[in-house]
Motif scaffolding. Structure first.
Motif: not given
Length: 201
Positions: A1-9, A21-28, A112-121
């Protein structure tokens, strides 16, 4: 399946759910947004890492990182992997020298964990197609016409009520209110309208 990279907006207090809280992610490489409602603790853990704040004592997600580092595990990526009945699911992809494994997690914890490892979403196209909200910017030529539309939308909302009465609105009314919410970048309201529209499909 095709994966799409997201970023925290964005990350903002929920206007409809106290302590959320509302966490908004956006496609890169696109204009679709993926709003996810998360708890206050997870929002704090995400905000602390985004702002590079070092807490006096390690938070739970910091403990996970220390544990993974100590066991020589490397985190590869976070995947928003599924959507069932309006609830998002995620996986943390880890690996060591011998194997790669996927750990089930809530999206808020995974991010939250991914941010600490600086890995993509990432997420899948199917999820973004189903739950994503298209963010569009208007041109100056359309502003006057849109202002009139927004007045009509506000009147509709006032007469029909708020979240609890979305089910009473027609699909066309929901679409207009969705457009209004997107123009104001109110992704929390947009998510509620998206869910109601999705139930009718």
């Amino acid at each position: 399946m095709k994966k799409i990279k997201l970023e925290i907006l964005g990350l903002s207090p929920s206007q409809s759910q106290a302590g959320s809280f509302a966490l908004v992610l956006g496609e890169e490489l696109g204009n679709r947004r993926l709003p996810i409602i998360i708890g206050v603790f997870e929002a704090q853990a995400i905000a602390v890492q985004i702002e590079n704040i070092v807490p006096n004592r390690p938070m739970t997600h910091d403990l996970f990182k220390s544990f993974a580092d100590g066991m020589n595990y490397t985190l590869k990526e976070i995947v928003i992997s599924d959507l069932k009945e309006g609830i998002f699911y995620a996986k943390i992809v880890c690996k060591d020298e011998l194997r790669e494994i996927e750990i089930d997690a809530r999206p808020s914890d995974a991010i939250a964990i991914g941010l600490r490892f600086d890995i993509p979403i990432y997420t899948y196209e199917a999820i973004l197609s189903e739950a994503g909200i298209i963010s569009s910017s208007s041109s100056e030529d359309d502003e006057e016409e849109e202002d009139d539309d927004h007045e009509t939308v506000r009147e509709t909302v006032a007469s029909k009520g708020n979240k609890d009465h979305l089910q009473d609105m027609s699909f066309e009314e929901l679409q207009r209110i969705l457009d209004d919410a997107l123009s104001k970048e109110d992704y929390e309201k947009a998510a509620q309208i998206r869910d109601e529209m999705g139930r009718r499909n």
